[in-house]
Motif scaffolding. Structure first.
Motif, short mmCIF file in Angstrom:
data_model
loop_
_atom_site.label_atom_id
_atom_site.label_comp_id
_atom_site.label_asym_id
_atom_site.label_seq_id
_atom_site.Cartn_x
_atom_site.Cartn_y
_atom_site.Cartn_z
N VAL A 1 1.17 -1.56 0.25
CA VAL A 1 -0.25 -0.04 -0.05
C VAL A 1 1.26 0.94 0.07
O VAL A 1 1.90 1.14 0.31
CB VAL A 1 -0.41 -0.19 1.45
N ALA A 2 0.07 1.72 0.03
CA ALA A 2 0.98 3.67 -0.68
C ALA A 2 0.35 4.77 0.33
O ALA A 2 -1.10 4.47 0.26
CB ALA A 2 1.35 4.12 -2.15
N PHE A 3 0.90 5.47 1.24
CA PHE A 3 0.31 6.28 2.15
C PHE A 3 1.11 8.15 1.56
O PHE A 3 1.96 8.24 0.92
CB PHE A 3 0.88 5.93 3.09
N VAL A 4 0.11 8.58 0.41
CA VAL A 4 0.66 10.27 0.56
C VAL A 4 -0.27 11.09 1.78
O VAL A 4 -1.20 11.46 1.56
CB VAL A 4 0.20 10.51 -0.61
N ARG B 1 2.75 0.98 -8.59
CA ARG B 1 1.52 0.40 -8.81
C ARG B 1 1.29 -0.63 -7.62
O ARG B 1 1.42 -1.62 -7.37
CB ARG B 1 1.83 -0.69 -10.29
N PRO B 2 1.34 0.40 -6.36
CA PRO B 2 0.51 -0.65 -4.91
C PRO B 2 -0.45 -1.01 -5.04
O PRO B 2 -0.90 -0.61 -6.21
CB PRO B 2 1.24 0.39 -4.11
N ASP B 3 -1.23 -2.09 -4.46
CA ASP B 3 -2.52 -2.37 -4.22
C ASP B 3 -3.67 -1.58 -4.18
O ASP B 3 -4.46 -1.65 -4.49
CB ASP B 3 -2.48 -3.67 -3.10
N ALA B 4 -2.82 -0.52 -2.91
CA ALA B 4 -3.98 0.50 -2.77
C ALA B 4 -3.75 1.75 -2.16
O ALA B 4 -1.92 1.79 -2.46
CB ALA B 4 -5.04 -0.23 -1.74
N ILE B 5 -3.87 2.69 -2.88
CA ILE B 5 -3.59 3.35 -2.80
C ILE B 5 -4.43 4.81 -1.30
O ILE B 5 -5.63 5.17 -1.61
CB ILE B 5 -3.04 5.16 -3.77
N PHE C 1 -4.87 12.73 -11.04
CA PHE C 1 -3.26 12.38 -10.56
C PHE C 1 -3.25 11.08 -10.31
O PHE C 1 -2.66 10.33 -10.22
CB PHE C 1 -2.49 13.12 -10.45
N ILE C 2 -4.34 9.45 -10.88
CA ILE C 2 -4.15 8.30 -9.84
C ILE C 2 -3.75 7.46 -10.88
O ILE C 2 -5.03 7.26 -12.22
CB ILE C 2 -4.97 7.50 -8.93
N LEU D 1 -5.71 2.60 -10.26
CA LEU D 1 -5.61 2.14 -9.39
C LEU D 1 -6.19 2.68 -8.57
O LEU D 1 -7.05 3.15 -8.23
CB LEU D 1 -3.70 2.56 -9.37
N PRO D 2 -6.43 1.25 -7.46
CA PRO D 2 -7.88 1.52 -6.83
C PRO D 2 -6.99 2.82 -5.49
O PRO D 2 -6.48 2.73 -4.84
CB PRO D 2 -7.99 0.90 -5.58
#
Ligand code: BES
Ligand code: MN
Ligand code: ZN
Length: 511
Positions: free
Chosen positions: A267-270, A372-376, A459-460, A469-470
């Motif tokens: 997962v990515a956190f922004v 390309r993480p599973d979720a952002i 911007f996803i 991406l989700p």
């Protein structure tokens, strides 16, 4: 910085016989009257006499209530604090915290009331592992004080947070017990870090000092990379560069990578990290600017959550992106009418320089998408409009994927953080059409929180098969900073909103 001072420990002794400054018990509200909660492991004579006293003083058992008793017969502790947990019947049409969160908040109320004391024992209900953990978490989170900037006028008189909290009902040597205490310390320390970052005055916390704090603080299993303004320019991050160019203190992008061996999901956190939001050339009025050191609350939550997840060793890969800039009015400041090119190549026409958050976040989201993480999930003090919609304690959840939105709401609920979904109806996008660029960064005035999220959605990036991406977006403009009196385990000032919700979200991806 104020680190966690309160030591948690476990005891299997009877609450009534523990030697300490105060014994904390929980009450609930029954027909408007306070009553000790059941199964407290107290001698019957003790609970009967306390219940009598509660009735005599007219206690209501409501959330936030603290009744302090002294010299209670057959109780060793000097004081007995009875804290209200409210009603446990659901009122129709009212969204209430669940039973564990009521305990967390009541324990936090007690910890705040016990500032300056050395040692308190807590018995807040039947000692299941979940209830004892909730008690410990609330007590730690409530025992916070930010005193780093007290000068000669205050340093000697300030009360220190509660020294030690003894949780009753669990054998101290049980392995699960020790693990629980470690876990609670890790999470509370992370929440304190986020609060400290938010509370630190903006002349002390700016993009460069934020980045070096995170670099120093991150554990060994988190790799930290910092991009300075030249690098941001070279990498095509026109959103962050544009917002940051009005400040003598240049912007930064901090990437925190935790990639444990064997992780099956990523997962990515922004996080939005505007260390001070003056509004830029579209200057905020003085009253709107006074709390704008809190505008990096999203980045603080991401940094703290990644650190906590890595220290907990959760088997899920997490990358955090901190989009750091100061929104100022220097002679190079971005102008309305400027067109900037973002990391993914899209061009944006600048309309209102006070809508800076979505610009720095656009670069962060585009960067996160490249992996390309599973979720952002992004988290940002993005819009005053979200506070108008949901109040100052509930954060808004938006996104492009029902599963990730559900998981984000679920993580928030598990943490006891109030969150609520808002839609992104497709017609909002048209008001952001620009005559000179791919898109404007503001649109129609109504539904400001949703307009901002509609901009972010652009911007996803795509996954390997070309579908978007989700992604879920958390607008924490209200909950990040508490302007009013403390409540529950929430102090005045920086709250650490989102840290535990993000940790729980990541936990949801553990295979
Ligand atoms: N940082 C603010 C949002 C904010 C407001 C956070 C209050 C915390 C408390 C954000 O950058 C902002 O100024 N948003 C504008 C957007 C508008 C110019 C389209 C707002 O909400 O008014
Ligand atoms: Mn702004
Ligand atoms: Zn802002």
């Amino acid at each position: 910085m104020s680190s966690l001072r309160t030591e948690l420990s476990l005891s299997a002794a009877h609450p009534s016989s523990i030697r300490c400054d105060a014994l904390v018990l929980a009450s609930r509200s029954v027909d408007g009257k306070a009553e000790l909660v059941g199964e407290l492991d107290l001698p019957r004579t003790v609970s009967t006499s306390i219940n009598k006293t509660l009735a005599a003083v007219g206690a209501g058992g409501t959330a936030g209530e603290v009744i302090t008793l002294s010299d209670v017969a057959k109780v060793t502790a000097e004081l007995v604090l009875v804290v209200g947990t409210g009603k446990d019947s659901r009122r129709p049409g009212v969204t209430e915290p669940d039973a564990l969160e009521r305990v967390r908040r009541a324990a936090g109320v007690a910890a705040r009331a016990l500032a300056g004391k050395e040692r308190a024992a807590f018995a807040m209900g039947p000692p299941t592992p979940e209830l004892v953990a909730a008690t410990g978490e609330g007590a730690l989170l409530g025992a916070y004080a930010f005193q780093s900037f007290f000068g000669v006028g205050k340093t000697s008189s300030a009360k220190k947070p509660l020294g030690s909290a003894v949780l009753t009902g669990i054998k101290p040597r049980a392995k699960e017990g020790r693990e629980m205490v470690d876990r609670l310390h890790t999470v509370a320390t992370a929440v304190f870090y986020a609060r400290d970052l938010v509370n630190t005055p903006p002349n002390a916390l700016y993009p460069e000092s934020f980045a070096s704090s995170v670099t120093r603080r991150a554990p060994k299993n988190v790799k930290v990379e910092v991009w300075d303004p030249e690098r941001l320019e070279a990498e095509g991050c026109g959103g962050i560069v544009g917002v940051g160019q009005g400040s003598a203190r240049g912007p930064r992008m901090v990437t925190m990578t935790y990639a444990p061996r064997g992780a099956k999901s990523s997962v990515a956190f922004v996080g939005k990290g505007i260390t001070f939001d003056s509004g830029g050339l579209c200057l905020k009025p003085a009253t709107g600017m006074v709390t704008m050191k809190c505008d990096m609350g999203g980045a603080a939550a991401v940094a703290s959550a990644v650190i906590a997840i890595a220290e907990l060793g959760l088997p899920v890969a997490v990358t955090g992106y901190l989009c750091l800039a100061e929104n100022m009015t220097g002679d190079l400041a971005q102008r309305p009418g400027d067109v900037v090119t973002m990391r993914d190549g899209k061009t944006v026409e600048i309309i209102n320089t006070d809508a800076e958050g979505r610009l720095v976040m656009a670069d962060g989201l585009a960067l996160a998408s490249e992996q390309r993480p599973d979720a952002i999930v992004d988290i940002a003090t993005l819009t005053g409009a979200c506070t108008v919609a949901l109040g100052s304690r509930t954060f808004g959840v938006m996104g492009n994927n029902d599963d990730v939105i559900e998981r984000a709401l679920g993580g928030a609920t598990a943490a006891g953080e109030p969150a609520w979904p808002l839609p992104l109806p497709e017609e909002l996008r048209a008001s952001m059409d620009s005559p000179v660029a791919d898109i404007k960064h503001t649109g129609e005035r109504a539904a400001g929180a949703m307009i901002a999220a509609t901009f972010l959605a652009e911007f996803i990036g795509p996954d390997a098969s070309g579908s978007t991406l989700p992604w879920a977006h958390l607008d924490i403009a209200g909950p990040a900073f508490n302007d009013n009196s403390p409540f529950g385990y929430t102090p005045k000032g920086g709250t650490g909103a989102g840290v535990r919700a993000l940790v729980e979200f990541a936990r949801g991806y553990v295979a």
